[in-house]
Scaffold this active site. Structure first.
Site, PDB file in Angstrom:
ATOM      1  N   CYS A 132     -67.948 -76.426  -6.173  1.00 43.36           N
ATOM      2  CA  CYS A 132     -69.316 -76.908  -6.272  1.00 43.36           C
ATOM      3  C   CYS A 132     -69.959 -76.822  -4.892  1.00 43.36           C
ATOM      4  CB  CYS A 132     -69.195 -78.329  -6.819  1.00 43.36           C
ATOM      5  SG  CYS A 132     -70.664 -79.266  -6.847  1.00 43.36           S
ATOM      6  N   ARG A 133     -70.842 -77.741  -4.593  1.00 41.70           N
ATOM      7  CA  ARG A 133     -71.599 -77.620  -3.348  1.00 41.70           C
ATOM      8  C   ARG A 133     -70.824 -78.030  -2.112  1.00 41.70           C
ATOM      9  NH1 ARG A 133     -76.351 -80.420  -6.531  1.00 41.70           N
ATOM     10  NH2 ARG A 133     -77.238 -78.533  -7.411  1.00 41.70           N
TER      11      ARG A 133
END
Lengths: 223, 223
Positions: free
Chosen positions: B178-179
């Site tokens: 993810c981020r």
DNA sequence: ACAACAATCAATTAAGTTCTTGAATGAAAA
DNA sequence: TTTTCATTCAAGAACTTAATTGATTGTTGT
């Protein structure tokens, strides 16, 4: 959305730690503590802060987990909480150097003019030391040297440099290091040595970075 | 002593950069920019800040060299000034995680309970990918995926996960990312997948760290 | 040229930070 | 116990930062 809150809380924590680095005085304290643990009193002498002020800054650093304190008799001794803190300071320096124009100029106008030759990286110094190619001098005061130094280095504080030039080899390269990348002692030692005809360069950064990188260090016996 | 001043000045600069990280909102903006460049307007939507406020925070980040801006039509597009910034954020996270007790508790109570199995390191993921042992899913929205992702990953935003379970292998391990380390999308994806009987783990950190480490990335064609 | 829109600027208010001062702790020495 | 000394605490004045509001700039499309 429950997903947002812990993230926000995390950012708040990170920000609090960043804020605790957001003061020149606290950074100076951290740099001094990166050398070796010290009492509040010593830190006051070294920084010129008032006692209460230094104490408050130290407490703030402690609150956010950057330093730890223990009592030893009448004194309270502070030390870095974790070698990661040195890495954080390094990362901060790197970003600052690269990105802030004003800093570039500052570095150029003051530091670079004293050291036109490229400074040596840790890796490179290690290699040359293994090959017996260099003499390494530690330009910090004896107390800091005693608390820990690059394995094989000799202690030659700036104040004694002129008196003790005979100890240094003329033919071999001399590498000077100090507290960290912005510590001026090693810059001045290199400038002085070059003026006198020695081959001298500076280590890119200082003792704390060397130690944090896990490279060989040693302490003086009577510590 | 002329030696003291440039050092002080340097500490002031470092402190200024640190202060610019000392706000949860600015850290959030940096995290979003670590994914991909974005306009002020997008950032406003993503963060919920008012326009003027976001603009001012961005300008402060720019003043201290953390981000850069360029004009593109009516929009001003911001991006990180340097991959070093990601490293600085990582270092900040590491110190914060290790040292702040409150953060530990937060991580335990929210994040850890969703991921009892150890997350995978970048190095380990790379090895398993080379050996063809894993399926890598990117749980971010399509725009962010398109702007750049781990080479070989497939885009499977959280919102589409349930609908697209058939695309995933039952026998092979699935790695979600993810981020960044505190982005919850991958936690939730892993929780969901495990509930449904898949073997899923989380990548220890996210796309920005992967990219900053120089590991293989790719972009979608039409960008 | 004008309307529409993204972004910035300027001014204000609220909130937080820094440093100083003097009093309060707490450990060691007399 | 009393004294001494290093450190911390508490309160206030000076300063800095954050968020809001409304006006302004600069770009695109009519």
């Amino acid at each position: 959305m429950s997903s947002q809150n812990p993230k926000r809380a995390m950012f708040e924590h990170l920000a609090a730690v960043a804020r605790s680095l957001g003061s020149a005085h606290r950074l100076e304290l951290l740099e001094l503590l990166a050398q070796t643990e010290r009492s509040v009193e010593e830190l006051v002498k070294l920084t010129g802060l008032t006692l209460a002020n230094a104490s408050q800054h130290l407490q703030q650093l402690r609150r956010f987990g950057l330093v730890e304190a223990r009592r030893s008799g009448k004194h309270v001794i502070y030390r870095l909480a974790d070698p990661e803190v040195v890495r954080l300071l390094e990362a901060l320096s790197r970003v600052t150097e690269r990105n802030v124009g004003a800093v570039e100029k500052l570095l150029n106008s003051y530091f670079r003019e004293r050291d036109r030759l490229e400074p040596l990286s840790r890796r490179e110094l290690l290699r040359r030391m293994r090959d017996g190619l260099v003499t390494v001098i530690d330009t910090r005061p004896p107390e800091e040297f005693a608390a820990g130094h690059v394995a094989g280095a000799i202690n030659l504080p700036l104040s004694e440099l002129k008196r003790r030039l005979r100890e240094l080899p003329r033919e071999q390269e001399i590498v000077a290091y100090c507290r960290g990348p912005y510590c001026v002692l090693s810059y001045e030692a290199v400038a002085e040595l070059r003026k006198r005809g020695f081959k001298a360069v500076r280590l890119e950064d200082g003792y704390p970075e060397w130690k944090a990188a896990g490279l060989p260090v040693e302490q003086s016996a009577n510590l």
